[in-house]
Design a protein around this motif. Structure first.
Motif, mmCIF file in Angstrom:
data_model
loop_
_atom_site.group_PDB
_atom_site.id
_atom_site.type_symbol
_atom_site.label_atom_id
_atom_site.label_comp_id
_atom_site.label_asym_id
_atom_site.label_seq_id
_atom_site.Cartn_x
_atom_site.Cartn_y
_atom_site.Cartn_z
ATOM 1 N N LEU A 588 0.812 -1.216 0.000
ATOM 2 C CA LEU A 588 0.000 0.000 0.000
ATOM 3 C C LEU A 588 0.846 1.266 0.000
ATOM 4 O O LEU A 588 0.318 2.363 0.241
ATOM 5 C CB LEU A 588 -0.929 -0.008 1.216
ATOM 6 N N TRP A 589 2.141 1.139 -0.251
ATOM 7 C CA TRP A 589 3.022 2.305 -0.212
ATOM 8 C C TRP A 589 2.553 3.410 -1.164
ATOM 9 O O TRP A 589 2.607 4.599 -0.831
ATOM 10 C CB TRP A 589 4.448 1.881 -0.545
ATOM 11 N N GLY A 590 2.084 3.063 -2.353
ATOM 12 C CA GLY A 590 1.635 4.076 -3.302
ATOM 13 C C GLY A 590 0.501 4.926 -2.746
ATOM 14 O O GLY A 590 0.466 6.142 -2.941
ATOM 15 N N HIS A 591 -0.446 4.308 -2.048
ATOM 16 C CA HIS A 591 -1.571 5.045 -1.471
ATOM 17 C C HIS A 591 -1.095 5.949 -0.338
ATOM 18 O O HIS A 591 -1.562 7.094 -0.213
ATOM 19 C CB HIS A 591 -2.627 4.064 -0.973
ATOM 20 N N ARG A 592 -0.178 5.455 0.474
ATOM 21 C CA ARG A 592 0.325 6.283 1.574
ATOM 22 C C ARG A 592 1.211 7.410 1.054
ATOM 23 O O ARG A 592 1.197 8.515 1.595
ATOM 24 C CB ARG A 592 1.074 5.405 2.568
ATOM 25 N N LEU A 593 1.965 7.126 -0.008
ATOM 26 C CA LEU A 593 2.783 8.166 -0.619
ATOM 27 C C LEU A 593 1.891 9.273 -1.187
ATOM 28 O O LEU A 593 2.199 10.466 -1.062
ATOM 29 C CB LEU A 593 3.648 7.551 -1.724
ATOM 30 N N HIS A 594 0.775 8.891 -1.791
ATOM 31 C CA HIS A 594 -0.166 9.884 -2.317
ATOM 32 C C HIS A 594 -0.691 10.769 -1.201
ATOM 33 O O HIS A 594 -0.775 11.994 -1.344
ATOM 34 C CB HIS A 594 -1.330 9.184 -3.024
ATOM 35 N N TRP A 595 -1.042 10.182 -0.077
ATOM 36 C CA TRP A 595 -1.593 10.970 1.036
ATOM 37 C C TRP A 595 -0.530 11.876 1.646
ATOM 38 O O TRP A 595 -0.801 13.037 1.973
ATOM 39 C CB TRP A 595 -2.164 10.024 2.098
ATOM 40 N N LEU A 596 0.692 11.378 1.773
ATOM 41 C CA LEU A 596 1.761 12.173 2.386
ATOM 42 C C LEU A 596 2.176 13.343 1.502
ATOM 43 O O LEU A 596 2.551 14.406 1.997
ATOM 44 C CB LEU A 596 2.980 11.288 2.672
ATOM 45 N N THR A 597 2.138 13.169 0.177
ATOM 46 C CA THR A 597 2.558 14.232 -0.739
ATOM 47 C C THR A 597 1.377 14.994 -1.304
ATOM 48 O O THR A 597 1.573 15.919 -2.100
ATOM 49 C CB THR A 597 3.372 13.646 -1.904
ATOM 50 N N ARG A 598 0.169 14.614 -0.937
ATOM 51 C CA ARG A 598 -1.051 15.229 -1.474
ATOM 52 C C ARG A 598 -1.091 15.130 -2.997
ATOM 53 O O ARG A 598 -1.532 16.032 -3.696
ATOM 54 C CB ARG A 598 -1.180 16.691 -1.050
ATOM 55 N N GLY A 599 -0.556 14.010 -3.517
ATOM 56 C CA GLY A 599 -0.575 13.806 -4.964
ATOM 57 C C GLY A 599 0.243 14.823 -5.729
ATOM 58 O O GLY A 599 -0.095 15.179 -6.849
ATOM 59 N N ARG A 600 1.343 15.266 -5.158
ATOM 60 C CA ARG A 600 2.123 16.365 -5.739
ATOM 61 C C ARG A 600 2.925 15.896 -6.945
ATOM 62 O O ARG A 600 3.671 14.937 -6.875
ATOM 63 C CB ARG A 600 3.056 16.902 -4.654
ATOM 64 N N ASP A 601 2.790 16.610 -8.071
ATOM 65 C CA ASP A 601 3.605 16.322 -9.247
ATOM 66 C C ASP A 601 5.060 16.649 -8.947
ATOM 67 O O ASP A 601 5.359 17.660 -8.313
ATOM 68 C CB ASP A 601 3.164 17.175 -10.442
ATOM 69 N N THR A 602 5.965 15.830 -9.450
ATOM 70 C CA THR A 602 7.381 16.139 -9.235
ATOM 71 C C THR A 602 7.776 17.409 -9.963
ATOM 72 O O THR A 602 8.607 18.179 -9.490
ATOM 73 C CB THR A 602 8.271 14.997 -9.752
ATOM 74 N N THR A 603 7.162 17.669 -11.102
ATOM 75 C CA THR A 603 7.604 18.798 -11.924
ATOM 76 C C THR A 603 6.725 20.025 -11.775
ATOM 77 O O THR A 603 6.874 20.982 -12.514
ATOM 78 C CB THR A 603 7.623 18.382 -13.400
#
Length: 702
Positions: A588-603
């Motif tokens: 579930l790392w992808g889902h937690r990463l989305h929540w932690l970064t608020r779905g932030r684009d790298t660019t």
């Protein structure tokens, strides 16, 4: 050993790159209450008064860091040229060049259409692919969490503290102005009053001040309102770009606190440093510094603890350079004994000693050199650090050679020394290495401007016993690309004016009943450092009452994830596999990463902000930024079989400034959306295989 020597022994800050001075602990209420109104004779009446004493340690110092202890004993393995032992190879449909790179070094990076790292992980989980949780994704999670922390503290928690300190020092400066008789000292107090009146206006406060101070403040406000550009105003003694105080329409709640911080960072309380490193006396500024130190520290109701809380917090979030108010108060106590008074400040002999004490607050061997253009450097007494100072006055200085790659060479990465020898220059590299090697090791983790780089550095280590994919020159180039991306993201964050969005509730699917093969990039020291930095952030902000419940929850989730990644990485280095329960959590790392970064684009960090610039001597300005997401494919051993695991990696872009192309984020995003982005550094071709169908993430040709 005198008091000044003892102070230098306790804490040593680099003048060249970071805050030069003593950052002291404080205990500020949450929310802070304005100080009680001062009596008509306060501050600095001629009878003896007490001064608030700066406390002994920085509130964000945190506990001592203990490195992760894990010895790598992964058995050596080699792959056949046709990769027949990789069980899921056919599912990836890779080009021949990518397969050849996999067989040679055990990994390959490919362009990805994903805009976000979390998107790549969630898609891979949905497709049932084996996963590789990368150190890049953990570093990006911390970057997103740190950016959100900064936005929420500046937009929600810190404004009350800024208003309290501003009003308290404004009131005390006005009182000083009425109590002084010497015209030079009255003028210094008037300038301080006007300075705080401008800050109050930026914070949305309406204040009444004496006519002379009001005239000075009105002139500054008019320059700010019309976005005057670079001018020398009536209050400051040197040119200032007034456009920086015009907030974008999207700044919202972040505007007041951020603009006041920028105003305080442009403080007129400067000591000029000549070419020889000696102090060039600027007496109006010295008088202002003495008055401000007395106003901040005079009891009762001294606002110094609140000012220290403000300085410590902003310095921790954004880095910066300068002397803090605590330094000025320490110098005041040393010179004006037994007790500083307003009348006593006007003694010229003591004032000269006070000026000298401010200058010697810096260790002599770390005094900043003058820029090559002959303009004097400034050593500024600040209420708020300037998060951009280390860009302008340190890494961009001509005698330190080209940046950014010299920084990594100076940190000991031998690869960086071979990348651009013509541009680096031996002298500049040696000088930078000398200066960096003389810094306290704690410098790299002193604030959140540099700490992500400190966390990323262990990724490049290549001790014996690591898996095949981590023990080659191509992986070293991949880790250098990661470090540069982390560095560029931190630079951008420190000047961002994008406000925080509403807290996003946590939602994620249940762990899969049959979790896929999951590997964690075995760099436990990276996760250990990120865990320590998050704990340190929450402890410091919590002690000052500046952390919100949703921020506390986000850091708690991040810390749990870093503990899990560190534990699994250490197990993998011992040649053990994650448990079924750990794989279910990691899936579930992808889902937690989305929540932690608020779905932030790298660019896409903030559309209204300029792309960060570095001045490369002899080449002009250089634009740097985080590039497109890379899909990292790694052959990992698991239970006697080999799997091709999918992970997300960061990339880094740099281009010379050629107006109007790529001059701001809007142009940067348009280039990416139009399929014409800048190329990645040419040396990244060792780890990246371009995709003919995607123009993203193409290494430059030599």
């Amino acid at each position: 050993m005198n008091q000044q020597q003892r102070r230098h022994r306790r804490i040593r800050r680099p003048a060249v790159l970071l805050v030069a001075g003593l950052l002291t602990a404080c205990r500020a209420p949450a929310p802070p209450a304005p100080p009680a109104p001062a009596s008509p004779r306060e501050p600095g009446a001629d009878d003896a008064r007490n001064l608030a004493t700066p406390s002994a340690g920085a509130v964000f110092a945190g506990p001592a860091y203990s490195p992760a202890a894990a010895r790598a004993v992964v058995p050596e393995y080699r792959l056949k040229p046709d990769l027949r032992e990789v069980v899921n190879l056919k599912q990836q449909r890779l080009p021949a060049a990518a397969k050849a790179r996999l067989a040679a070094v055990g990994f390959v990076a490919l362009p990805s259409p994903a805009a976000q790292l979390d998107e790549l992980y969630r898609d891979a989980l949905a497709d049932g692919q084996p996963l590789l949780i990368t150190a890049d994704s953990a570093l990006w999670a911390f970057e997103g969490l740190t950016a959100d922390t900064r936005r929420r503290v500046l937009g929600e928690s810190l404004p009350a503290l800024l208003r309290s300190v501003t009003l308290a020092l404004l009131e005390r400066s006005q009182q000083q102005q009425t109590q002084l008789a010497n015209p030079d000292w009255v003028a210094a107090a008037r300038r301080n009053t006007a300075w705080f009146a401008v800050a109050a206006g930026l914070l949305g406060l309406t204040v009444q001040v004496e006519a002379g101070a009001a005239e000075l403040a009105t002139g500054e406000r008019q320059r700010i309102t019309r976005g005057a550009g670079i001018e020398t105003g009536g209050l400051l003694d040197y040119p200032l770009d007034y456009r920086q105080f015009t907030p974008p329409a999207t700044a919202g709640s972040l505007a007041g606190a951020e603009l006041a911080r920028r105003w305080y960072a442009a403080a007129p309380l400067a000591l000029e440093l000549g070419r020889s490193g000696g102090l060039t006396t600027h007496w109006p500024a010295v008088r202002q510094a003495a008055l401000l130190a007395l106003a901040a520290a005079a009891e009762p109701g001294a606002p110094l603890p609140q000012a220290e809380a403000l300085y410590d917090t902003l310095r921790f979030l954004d880095g910066g350079a300068g002397l803090s108010l605590a330094d000025a108060v320490t110098a005041l106590r040393e010179v004006y004994t037994p007790t500083p008074t307003l009348r006593g400040l006007t003694d010229q002999t003591r004032l000269e000693r006070f000026r000298t004490a401010l200058g010697t607050a810096l260790p002599p061997d770390l005094l900043p050199a003058s820029p090559a253009d002959g303009a004097p450097s400034r050593l500024v007494l600040r209420l708020a650090p300037d998060g951009r100072t280390w860009d302008r006055d340190a890494l961009a200085r001509a005698e330190l050679g080209a940046v950014p790659l010299n920084l990594f060479a100076a940190l000991g990465n031998p690869l960086a020394e071979t990348l651009r020898p013509a541009e680096q220059g031996r002298h500049g590299l040696d000088e930078l290495r000398r200066r960096l090697s003389g810094l306290d090791p704690g410098f790299w983790r002193a604030d959140l401007a540099w700490a992500p780089l400190w966390a990323a550095v262990p990724q490049a280590a290549q001790p014996e016993g690591l898996p095949m994919f981590q023990r080659n020159g191509a992986w070293a180039r991949h880790t250098l690309l990661t470090s540069l991306a982390v560095w560029a993201a931190a630079r951008h964050r420190s000047s961002s004016l994008r406000p925080a969005g509403p807290p996003e509730p946590r939602s994620e699917p249940a762990p899969p009943a049959r979790p896929p093969v999951v590997w964690v990039e075995p760099t436990p020291e990276v996760y250990s450092r990120l865990l320590w930095l998050s704990r340190r952030s929450t402890a410091g902000l919590g002690e000052l009452g500046l952390i919100t419940p949703d921020l506390s929850e986000a850091h708690s989730v991040f810390q749990q994830q870093m503990q899990l990644l560190q534990r699994v990485a250490e197990r993998e280095l011992r040649n053990d596999s994650p448990t079924v329960a750990e794989r279910a959590e990691l899936a579930l790392w992808g889902h937690r990463l989305h929540w932690l970064t608020r779905g932030r684009d790298t660019t896409a960090p903030a559309a209204e902000q300029a792309v960060p610039r570095v001045w490369r001597p002899g080449s002009g300005p250089l634009l740097v930024g985080v590039g497109p997401v890379l899909r990292l494919l790694v052959v990992v051993p698991d239970s006697g079989r080999f799997h091709l695991a999918t992970g997300a990696a960061l990339s880094y872009l740099e281009v010379r400034h050629d107006p109007p192309a790529l001059s701001d984020d809007a142009a940067w995003q348009a280039a990416l959306a139009g399929g014409t982005p800048p190329p990645l550094p040419s040396w990244s071709a060792a780890c990246i295989v371009p995709d003919p169908a995607l123009r993203l993430a193409r290494p430059a040709t030599e």
